[in-house]
Write a protein that holds these residues in place. Structure first.
Motif, PDB file in Angstrom:
ATOM      1  N   GLN A  56       0.831  -1.199   0.000  1.00 31.14           N
ATOM      2  CA  GLN A  56       0.000   0.000   0.000  1.00 31.14           C
ATOM      3  C   GLN A  56       0.873   1.259   0.000  1.00 31.14           C
ATOM      4  O   GLN A  56       2.014   1.237   0.480  1.00 31.14           O
ATOM      5  N   PRO A  57       0.339   2.353  -0.509  1.00 35.34           N
ATOM      6  CA  PRO A  57       1.089   3.619  -0.433  1.00 35.34           C
ATOM      7  C   PRO A  57       1.487   3.925   1.006  1.00 35.34           C
ATOM      8  O   PRO A  57       0.694   3.713   1.941  1.00 35.34           O
ATOM      9  N   LYS A  82       5.270   5.163  -3.001  1.00 31.17           N
ATOM     10  CA  LYS A  82       4.228   5.896  -3.713  1.00 31.17           C
ATOM     11  C   LYS A  82       3.782   5.073  -4.918  1.00 31.17           C
ATOM     12  O   LYS A  82       4.548   4.254  -5.427  1.00 31.17           O
ATOM     13  N   PRO A  83       2.584   5.302  -5.413  1.00 36.16           N
ATOM     14  CA  PRO A  83       2.130   4.577  -6.604  1.00 36.16           C
ATOM     15  C   PRO A  83       3.100   4.724  -7.778  1.00 36.16           C
ATOM     16  O   PRO A  83       3.261   3.777  -8.567  1.00 36.16           O
ATOM     17  N   GLU A  84       3.746   5.867  -7.883  1.00 36.64           N
ATOM     18  CA  GLU A  84       4.687   6.081  -8.997  1.00 36.64           C
ATOM     19  C   GLU A  84       5.974   5.274  -8.849  1.00 36.64           C
ATOM     20  O   GLU A  84       6.808   5.279  -9.762  1.00 36.64           O
ATOM     21  N   ASP A  85       6.149   4.593  -7.728  1.00 34.47           N
ATOM     22  CA  ASP A  85       7.297   3.688  -7.576  1.00 34.47           C
ATOM     23  C   ASP A  85       7.012   2.313  -8.194  1.00 34.47           C
ATOM     24  O   ASP A  85       7.895   1.461  -8.246  1.00 34.47           O
ATOM     25  N   THR A  86       5.791   2.094  -8.632  1.00 33.88           N
ATOM     26  CA  THR A  86       5.432   0.826  -9.258  1.00 33.88           C
ATOM     27  C   THR A  86       6.270   0.594 -10.509  1.00 33.88           C
ATOM     28  O   THR A  86       6.314   1.444 -11.412  1.00 33.88           O
ATOM     29  N   THR A 138       4.655  -3.326  -6.828  1.00 34.72           N
ATOM     30  CA  THR A 138       3.397  -2.652  -7.128  1.00 34.72           C
ATOM     31  C   THR A 138       2.932  -1.922  -5.884  1.00 34.72           C
ATOM     32  O   THR A 138       2.786  -2.537  -4.819  1.00 34.72           O
ATOM     33  N   VAL A 139       2.716  -0.625  -6.027  1.00 37.41           N
ATOM     34  CA  VAL A 139       2.256   0.205  -4.911  1.00 37.41           C
ATOM     35  C   VAL A 139       0.839   0.654  -5.229  1.00 37.41           C
ATOM     36  O   VAL A 139       0.613   1.456  -6.147  1.00 37.41           O
ATOM     37  N   SER A 140      -0.096   0.119  -4.481  1.00 35.38           N
ATOM     38  CA  SER A 140      -1.495   0.391  -4.780  1.00 35.38           C
ATOM     39  C   SER A 140      -2.343   0.105  -3.551  1.00 35.38           C
ATOM     40  O   SER A 140      -2.033  -0.791  -2.770  1.00 35.38           O
ATOM     41  N   SER A 141      -3.421   0.869  -3.412  1.00 39.68           N
ATOM     42  CA  SER A 141      -4.362   0.619  -2.325  1.00 39.68           C
ATOM     43  C   SER A 141      -5.488  -0.294  -2.793  1.00 39.68           C
ATOM     44  O   SER A 141      -6.375  -0.640  -2.005  1.00 39.68           O
TER      45      SER A 141
END
Length: 120
Positions: free
Chosen positions: A13-14, A87-91, A117-120
């Motif tokens: 998760q973020p 952060k999501p942009e680290d995906t 994968t960085v996601s909620s």
């Protein structure tokens, strides 16, 4: 046979943390500078962090400074990437690489990559 094997990628998760590992074999690990790169879908591969022989120098992409830390354990022939405040942009798919010259030149070896994968 030169080999780099990444591990530790996951769905997080973020704001979360992950630690990536890259185990080396087939070459004298302590004689090489090690790097982490990443490639997000539809984007070019970019360098994230690099560490010199013996770990005396490190540098980071501006986008990860203060959040990511690269380290190495020469006895274990392993390089790590501690990633905090994700952060999501680290995906991206994260790759490790080895080269003889910290200051420049081409990478001599690449791993196969591990998905983060960085996601909620």
């Amino acid at each position: 046979q030169v080999q780099l094997v990444e591990s530790g990628g996951d769905l997080v998760q973020p704001g979360g943390s992950l630690r990536l590992s890259c185990a080396a074999s087939g070459f004298t690990f302590s004689h090489y500078a090690m790097s982490w790169y990443r490639q997000a879908p539809g984007k070019e591969r970019e360098v994230v962090a690099r560490i010199s022989i013996a770990g005396s120098s490190t540098n980071y992409a501006e986008s990860v400074k203060g959040r990511f830390t690269i380290s190495r354990d020469d006895a274990k022939k392993t390089v790590y990437l501690q990633m905090n405040s994700l952060k999501p942009e680290d995906t991206a798919v994260y790759y490790c690489a080895a080269r003889t010259n910290y200051w420049g030149g081409e990478e001599s070896a690449w791993g196969q990559g591990t998905q983060v994968t960085v996601s909620s």
